[in-house]
Structures are given as structure tokens and as C-alpha cells.
Design an enzyme around this catalytic site. Structure first.
Site, PDB file in Angstrom:
ATOM      1  N   ARG A  73       0.853  -1.181   0.000  1.00 33.20           N
ATOM      2  CA  ARG A  73       0.000   0.000   0.000  1.00 33.20           C
ATOM      3  C   ARG A  73       0.894   1.237   0.000  1.00 33.20           C
ATOM      4  O   ARG A  73       1.968   1.245   0.606  1.00 33.20           O
ATOM      5  CB  ARG A  73      -0.914   0.025   1.236  1.00 33.20           C
ATOM      6  N   GLU A  79      -3.743   7.227  -4.442  1.00 32.14           N
ATOM      7  CA  GLU A  79      -3.937   6.826  -5.836  1.00 32.14           C
ATOM      8  C   GLU A  79      -5.408   6.962  -6.246  1.00 32.14           C
ATOM      9  O   GLU A  79      -6.297   6.786  -5.407  1.00 32.14           O
ATOM     10  CB  GLU A  79      -3.441   5.393  -6.072  1.00 32.14           C
ATOM     11  N   HIS A 132      -1.038  -0.008 -10.050  1.00 33.80           N
ATOM     12  CA  HIS A 132      -1.732  -0.933  -9.154  1.00 33.80           C
ATOM     13  C   HIS A 132      -2.238  -2.161  -9.921  1.00 33.80           C
ATOM     14  O   HIS A 132      -3.439  -2.440  -9.967  1.00 33.80           O
ATOM     15  CB  HIS A 132      -2.882  -0.239  -8.429  1.00 33.80           C
TER      16      HIS A 132
END
Length: 321
Positions: free
Chosen positions: A240, A269, A287
Site C-alpha cells: 500500500r 492513488e 496498481h
């Protein structure tokens, strides 16, 4: 069939998951795939018995308090669940489930892609080719960092951390790990346990961050800890974005303290710190950890397996609360 439970599905799902959704449930789908804010979440949930959500939606205590009384469950399309206030959900009697196990290998693959891409300057090489700037081979062109035989420190030795360790063995890396507690020997994947995180940093050629977001891991990799790394180390984050202090990492990449970083996740994000885009030694992915057809289908099916169990009066297999 009007007796099928009504689900709110907050994001567009893979086709195979949508097909099963529509077969077994009445589904309120998000056809535009926009991210719902809190007001829209609450409004769309009206009359629904469960919500199939993603990490892009934030179920704070305030949002959970506003959900309609009909909502019995939140099935998150993710293994992480920091976007859900599970204490508030439990207090309201709302079950919460996640999707462990099925994204382990795909996320570990991306972690290793970030490691290799950062170490071997893959983005710079591809950019050179696409821009038509490659004029031919030379002995000093795009010299990167050797991976084979180097020391890898894994911070967070859960399912994904262990899968990264298995991949590292294929590159003859010397693997060390730090975890809240030492694993049984048969789960260590040949890695050496280090009880002191800072001591482990001091011997790492490569760092792989694999622990979940929490108050304890917020800004774990800060300026003080980066200073403990050997000069020229490479940092990889597939966990993360909040586990890294962006100011500290960017400064270290600019100064040459770190050779490179490979990142698949970011704080805030999709609005990552724009300074990363300016750094040639930052290998950046959007991601993509679980982004394979097989994995995303399996994640969706796990969500539905949990909801199937709940509505059949059974305990959901991946219940968090």
C-alpha cells in the site's frame, strides 16, 4: 425471480463475475465504473441486502451509520480492508468479507516485475526505443543493478511475502525477512528471520514491502530508515502506498542514495505524487498486482461464495466480522 437478494455492485466486474451475479442475484450494477462518493454509496444502497465493493470506496464509520437498514454484508473485492471501518460494521451487525489467497501469486509476480524492472532500468530502455532514440549497443548503456545472488529483505511475511521469497530463490537471492513474529520453519521459504527491522535494512540490497496498511505501518519507510539502507539499494512496494514517506523516497532517488524504486501502489492513488513521473529511476505501474483474468475472476467468485454462504444461513468462509 424477485426472491433473489438485491446487491449493489460498486464497480464494473469482469464478465464472468457479472454473469454469475446476474444469474444468482438481482444486481444493481455500476455501468459507468465511476467511483461513488459517500452520498452516492448510501443512495445506491437503498433496498440492497449486501454491497459488493472495492478498495476504491471508503466505508467510514459515518458512511456505515448512514447505510440503509437492509444492508447485511459488505463483500470487498480485495484482500486488504483498510477502506472499511470493521468496528463500525460489527456494531451495526453488518458482516464484512474479503478475498484472501487467490491474488497471492499474481501480486508476487508484480512485486518481482517491479524488482527486476527497477534494477535493470526497464522503463528507461523501453522509453528510449519508443522515442526512436536508441542508436545501438554500447558497453555503458543503461547499466543497472545485478539481481542474482543479492540480499533481499522482505518486510511482511504473509502469503504474498512468502510467495516473493519463493521467486527470489529462483534468482539465488539471499532472503531475509522481518515480521511481527517469526514464522514456523516450514513456512519461512528458506528465509532468515530478523527480529529488528532496522538491522535488516542495514544489509538489504533490495527491499520488498509486503505488509498491510495500518497505523503501525504508516510511513514505515521514512528518511531515517532509508538512511540505514546500503547506498545503491532498490526499494519495491506492492503493498500500500501509505507505508512509504514519499518525500523521503523521492529525495533518496534524486540524490542517488537509492539506485531505483519499483512501485505498484501509491498514497492517494490514482493521484500519485507527480514527482515520481519525473524520476528515470522510478519504475511505475498502476496498481496491477491482481490484474490477471484468472485472479480477478477468482476474487469476484470469492465475494460471491461468501455472499452465497451468508444468504444460505452459513458462516461466510472469509468473514472478517
Amino acid at each position: 425471480m424477485t426472491d433473489r437478494p438485491l446487491l449493489l455492485v460498486t464497480r464494473r466486474m469482469p464478465p464472468a463475475v457479472t454473469e454469475r451475479l446476474q444469474r444468482d442475484y438481482r444486481a444493481r450494477l455500476n455501468e459507468t465504473d465511476e467511483v461513488y462518493d459517500s452520498d452516492r454509496l448510501v443512495a445506491q444502497a437503498e433496498g440492497c441486502e449486501a454491497i459488493l465493493c472495492c478498495s476504491s470506496e471508503k466505508f467510514s464509520a459515518e458512511v456505515i451509520a448512514r447505510l440503509p437498514e437492509s444492508v447485511r454484508a459488505l463483500a470487498t473485492f480485495s484482500v486488504g480492508y483498510e477502506h472499511i471501518d470493521t468496528t463500525a460494521a460489527k456494531a451495526r451487525g453488518i458482516r464484512v468479507t474479503n478475498t484472501p489467497d487467490v491474488l497471492t501469486d499474481s501480486t508476487a509476480d508484480i512485486a518481482f516485475l517491479c524488482l527486476l524492472g527497477a534494477a535493470r532500468r526497464a522503463w528507461e530502455g523501453e522509453s528510449m526505443l519508443r522515442a526512436g532514440e536508441w542508436v545501438g549497443w554500447s558497453t555503458t548503456q543503461l547499466l543497472g543493478v545485478h539481481v542474482t545472488g543479492k540480499r533481499l529483505g522482505i518486510f511482511g511475511m504473509g502469503r504474498i511475502g512468502r510467495a516473493v521469497a519463493r521467486r527470489a530463490r529462483g534468482f539465488d537471492m539471499e532472503v531475509h525477512y522481518h515480521n511481527r513474529r517469526r514464522l514456523p520453519a516450514d513456512q519461512e521459504e528458506g528465509a532468515t528471520y530478523q527480529a529488528d527491522a532496522d538491522a535488516l535494512l542495514g544489509i538489504c540490497d533490495f527491499v520488498s514491502l509486503n505488509f498491510p496498511a495500518s497505523p503501525e505501518t504508516e510511513n514505515f519507510l521514512n528518511a531515517e530508515r532509508i538512511a540505514k539502507l546500503p547506498d545503491g539499494a532498490v526499494v519495491v512496494n506492492s503493498a500500500r502506498g501509505t507505508v512509504i514517506d514519499d518525500d523521503a523516497l523521492i529525495a533518496a532517488l534524486k540524490s542517488g542514495k537509492l539506485a531505483a524504486a519499483g512501485l505498484d501502489v501509491y498514497r492517494g492513488e490514482p493521484r500519485l505524487d507527480p514527482r515520481y513521473r519525473e524520476l528515470p529511476n522510478a519504475f511505475l505501474l498502476p496498481h496491477m498486482g491482481s490484474a490477471t483474468v484468472e485472479t480477478r475472476d477468482a476474487m469476484g467468485f470469492k465475494c460471491l461464495d461468501n455472499l452465497d454462504a451468508l444468504f444460505a444461513g452459513r458462516e461466510p468462509p472469509d468473514a472478517l466480522v
